[in-house]
Scaffold this active site. Structure first.
Site, PDB file in Angstrom:
ATOM      1  N   PHE A 107      10.422  10.818  12.636  1.00  0.00           N
ATOM      2  CA  PHE A 107      10.613  10.580  11.198  1.00  0.00           C
ATOM      3  C   PHE A 107       9.772  11.563  10.398  1.00  0.00           C
ATOM      4  CE2 PHE A 107      11.238   6.531  13.300  1.00  0.00           C
ATOM      5  CZ  PHE A 107      12.312   5.958  12.644  1.00  0.00           C
ATOM      6  N   ASP A 108      10.359  12.112   9.357  1.00  0.00           N
ATOM      7  CA  ASP A 108       9.531  12.769   8.355  1.00  0.00           C
ATOM      8  C   ASP A 108       8.845  11.660   7.552  1.00  0.00           C
ATOM      9  OD1 ASP A 108       8.748  15.171   6.730  1.00  0.00           O
ATOM     10  OD2 ASP A 108       9.729  13.976   5.184  1.00  0.00           O
ATOM     11  N   LYS A 109       7.625  11.912   7.104  1.00  0.00           N
ATOM     12  CA  LYS A 109       6.894  10.856   6.393  1.00  0.00           C
ATOM     13  C   LYS A 109       7.354  10.696   4.946  1.00  0.00           C
ATOM     14  CE  LYS A 109       2.764  11.375   4.559  1.00  0.00           C
ATOM     15  NZ  LYS A 109       2.858  10.849   3.173  1.00  0.00           N
ATOM     16  N   THR A 118      10.835   9.357   3.511  1.00  0.00           N
ATOM     17  CA  THR A 118      11.606   8.716   4.578  1.00  0.00           C
ATOM     18  C   THR A 118      10.955   7.398   4.963  1.00  0.00           C
ATOM     19  OG1 THR A 118      12.329  10.873   5.411  1.00  0.00           O
ATOM     20  CG2 THR A 118      12.553   8.996   6.894  1.00  0.00           C
ATOM     21  N   LYS A 175       6.765  21.450  12.795  1.00  0.00           N
ATOM     22  CA  LYS A 175       7.690  20.336  13.015  1.00  0.00           C
ATOM     23  C   LYS A 175       8.847  20.773  13.918  1.00  0.00           C
ATOM     24  CE  LYS A 175       6.758  18.000   8.608  1.00  0.00           C
ATOM     25  NZ  LYS A 175       7.340  17.479   7.350  1.00  0.00           N
TER      26      LYS A 175
END
Length: 818
Positions: free
Chosen positions: A507-509, A512, A692
């Site tokens: 997950f992107d923080k 999201t 990432k």
């Protein structure tokens, strides 16, 4: 060799339809990889992702690589056109494969895919064939394959501009309908029923009568039951292909040659009945998909001066004002300019609760309007009247684009489906050879030729892989249809299958797992500095930045300072580190601690460093502010988790997702604090965008696949490198809609467990269907060799075909809550 990397957006290099073509994208990568100085060129993600080019800067520059990619993209675009067609009725899997092969054999056709629901994608050479010629050929071939209403519609084309470049045909426009028989689209089912009736009469008559009368009824059963099968088999034989229909006819003819008219008629009755029911079931899956297209109204009330006029939605233009009365469907995507109401967005986004809408200013653009100001075509207005400024033409609305993407997904074959297609192409000829050998068993075994021949025909029936042919496409189409109804766009069987198998989710923080609207929680000035100077300096610089953290600082300064903060000059971003500007005659730097390790100036004082560590350990995002050589202090901010995020993580864990990792640009302390609060298994902080991407690549290799969840904009490179890219809030974002393999139309993380559970069930049903179809063949072949009669083999054979189809249709009733 020193190596650099360049990422290129494929939609920039290729036109829209070519960008969706796997062959064109792969060909572009191969051409670039063959050039001197280019070590590797590969696609990161799906067909609409990015092209990553690894090159030696000593031999070729980045600008040369970019120019080469643009040149080759233009060459590919001019060399091939792409068109989507739609047949009016679904096809059987074997008929779809036959039609695809026929199209590939046409002069000028480079590639073609045909889905069982009638979606057709064609890549062609515009210099050799025009889309209208392909459409005419499709009409002819569809009629030959038994289409009961055989018009086709070309919906999108990237052919060269010209006489037919932008022309569209709608179903039935300007041409006669061709019917499949006297009973229209139900002819095949009616014929199967009549075949069963006359077979029953003949069988009952055989108890009292002998000779011509029972035989006449059996012949009628052959005629009704074999009509459509014979027509398709003859067409396949004309093309020198042996398909399942041919095997059935050979077996029925063999039974008749042995005088087993009743068994041969039963074979054709059940085969034609299964054929018709299969057609009906696939029609249900297609209707579930087409229901999306029917959500938008056909008429709209357009404002002209002080009056309103009723017009077709196709007549609406960008900037028009339309009136939407209570309980009416929205005719277009747009921005509310007058009125307040609640809108049921479930038809597009899958949200269970209506969303409150309010008016925005007349100068607010659709792209920058917030969720409470923008509306989508096909959604349902509540009790208040709204006036909406049209932002997109009817063919470009979110709903229209979703319908187009789903239609394209129908023709895409999943990995399992490609495997079964290859298996069939080898298996059917092998069966024919085996049956031919069995007909001569009497040479080895002491038995009459008639017994050997009968056994061979029984094996022919048993080995026909009808259930296998329909097992995967029926499940994929049902899954895609159910996802669309639940506000989740799945771009084909590949992502649907892959998501169902994955054990790792990243997950992107920001935006999201968290709201993406941080707030200032701590303002800690350095020794000898007052809070007002710290806040004013920070706000003056951050006021010219578009970063979410900047907005939070400006808000805090506005609330706490007696007057508005000043404005800085020469503000520029330092990627991944912070921002710099000039205020009060001095250079100002604001950012992470590591920023001050790279910029010239005084080192960070120990008091400031200890405050940074203290706030970071408590989960804050920390900014250090320096003006000239003076450190003014630190500002701590905190983002809040999305509503229901912890429950989503728990639901995913119950679904069997073992690893859930959060990726963040914030420091590790902030990442760990949020991860612990949400129940994630791991968190990685301090990541730059390229970090990432590297992490996703490593996790993909380690875990055998990974899904990346983000907003589809800032996360696009990481999503492109994931096995499945999942974008949230795609209804309001063109980029997210195009980038993702799976798009959650609502900006609601709670749709994710539904998408994962649906994918899990789809994968399970595909496995069940493969087990049933292959298991039945494995059981029937030895059973018929050792004496099982043709009639019993037919019952088992057709029963397994219907079982896998109706098993797949269970997906249409998949529960919204996993």
């Amino acid at each position: 060799m020193a190596e650099d990397k360049l990422r290129l957006e494929i939609p920039v290099l290729l036109p829209a339809a070519a960008e969706a073509c796997e062959r064109c994208v792969q060909q572009l990568a191969e051409v670039l990889a063959s050039r001197p100085g280019v070590a590797e060129a590969h696609v990161q993600g799906r067909e609409d992702a990015v092209l990553c080019v690894h090159f030696d800067p000593a031999q070729i520059s980045a600008s040369q690589v970019r120019a080469l990619a643009v040149q080759q993209g233009a060459r590919l675009a001019s060399a091939s056109g792409h068109a989507n067609f739609r047949l009016s009725q679904p096809l059987h899997a074997r008929a779809a494969r036959t039609l695809a092969d026929d199209l590939r054999g046409r002069p000028g056709v480079l590639h073609a895919d045909v889905g069982v629901t009638g979606a057709v994608l064609v890549e062609f050479d515009p210099a050799k064939v025009e889309p209208v010629a392909l459409e005419a050929y499709l009409l002819e071939r569809a009629a030959a394959l038994g289409q009961s209403n055989a018009e086709a519609a070309r919906r999108k084309s990237s052919a060269k501009e010209g006489e037919h470049g932008g022309h569209e045909h709608k179903p039935g426009e300007g041409r006669e309908h061709k019917h499949g028989g006297p009973f229209g689209e139900r002819t095949e089912l009616v014929f199967a029923g009549l075949s069963a009736v006359v077979l029953l009469i003949g069988w009952l008559a055989s108890f009292r009568l002998e000779g011509a009368i029972p035989l006449a009824f059996y012949l009628l059963a052959y005629g009704f039951g074999g009509y459509f099968t014979l027509r398709e088999a003859l067409e396949n034989l004309r093309k020198r292909r042996f398909e399942i229909d041919t095997l059935m006819l050979v077996a029925a003819a063999g039974a008749a040659a042995l005088g087993e008219w009743a068994e041969g008629a039963l074979l054709l009755v059940l085969f034609s009945l299964g054929h018709a029911l299969e057609h009906y079931a696939m029609g249900r899956a297609r209707k579930a998909i087409e229901a999306l297209a029917e959500l938008a109204p056909e008429r709209a009330s357009r404002k002209r001066g002080d009056t309103f006029e009723d017009v077709p939605v196709e007549a609406l233009e960008i900037g028009d004002i339309v009136m939407v009365r209570p309980n009416e469907r929205l005719p277009a995507d747009g921005v509310v300019v007058v009125g307040e109401s609640s809108v049921n967005q479930a038809p597009v986004t899958g949200e269970s609760m209506p969303v409150d809408k309010r008016a925005a200013g007349h100068d607010i653009a659709f792209e920058t309007a917030d969720a409470a100001q923008k509306v989508f075509a096909g959604t349902i207005n509540g009790v208040g009247a709204l006036e909406v400024r049209v932002a997109r033409l009817s063919g470009e609305s979110t709903l229209a684009r979703v319908v187009t993407m789903v239609a394209e997904a129908e023709a895409q074959r999943s990995p399992t489906q490609r495997f079964t297609d290859k298996f069939e192409r080898i298996f059917v000829p092998a069966v024919l050879l085996g049956v031919f050998a069995l007909m001569f068993a009497w040479v080895v075994v002491d038995e009459p030729f008639s017994v050997s021949f009968y056994r061979a025909m029984a094996v022919l029936v048993a080995a026909s892989p009808c259930a296998l042919a329909i097992s995967v496409p029926s499940a994929v189409l049902s899954g895609v249809a159910r996802a669309g109804r639940g506000g989740v766009l799945v771009k084909g069987g590949g992502p649907l299958e892959n998501l169902g198998r994955l054990q790792a989710l990243a997950f992107d923080k920001t935006g999201t797992l968290t709201e993406g609207r941080p707030r200032v929680t701590d303002v800690v000035p350095a020794v000898g500095v007052d809070e007002a100077r710290l806040l004013e300096t920070a706000a003056a610089v951050e006021g010219l930045s578009d970063h979410p953290l900047a907005a939070a600082v400006v808000t805090a300064a506005t609330e706490r300072l007696p007057g508005p903060p000043g404005r800085a000059e020469a503000v520029e971003s330092i990627t991944g580190q912070g921002v710099r500007g000039r205020f009060g005659g001095e250079d100002v730097f604001i950012g992470k601690l590591k920023l001050f390790e790279t910029v010239p100036g005084a080192p960070v004082p120990e008091q400031v460093r200890s405050e940074v560590e203290r706030l970071s350990s408590s989960g804050r995002t920390v900014m250090v502010v320096r003006s000239g050589e003076t450190y003014l202090g630190v500002i701590g901010l905190q983002d809040t988790p999305r509503e229901g995020a912890a429950e989503v993580i728990a639901a995913l864990r119950r679904l069997g997702v073992k690893r859930m990792i959060m990726l963040s640009g914030d420091n590790q302390g902030v990442a760990d604090a949020i991860a612990a609060k949400l129940g994630l298994t791991d968190a990685r902080g301090g990541l730059m965008p390229e970090d990432k991407v590297a992490f996703i690549k490593a996790l993909r290799e380690q875990a055998g696949g990974v899904a990346m969840v983000g907003d589809g904009v800032n996360d696009a490179p990481a999503m492109a490198n994931a096995t499945v890219g999942i974008a949230m809030g795609a209804a309001g974002s063109d980029v997210a809609l195009e980038t993702a393999d799976v798009a959650l139309m609502a900006d609601d993380l709670r749709r994710l467990p539904f998408a994962v559970s649906l994918s899990r069930q789809t994968s399970a049903i595909i496995k069940q269907n493969l087990l049933v179809s292959l298991g039945m063949v494995a059981f029937l072949i030895p059973a018929t060799i050792f004496g099982l009669k043709i009639g019993a083999a037919v019952v088992f054979h057709e029963g397994s075909t219907l079982l896998v189809v109706f098993n797949a249709l269970r997906l249409l009733g998949h529960r919204d809550k996993p």
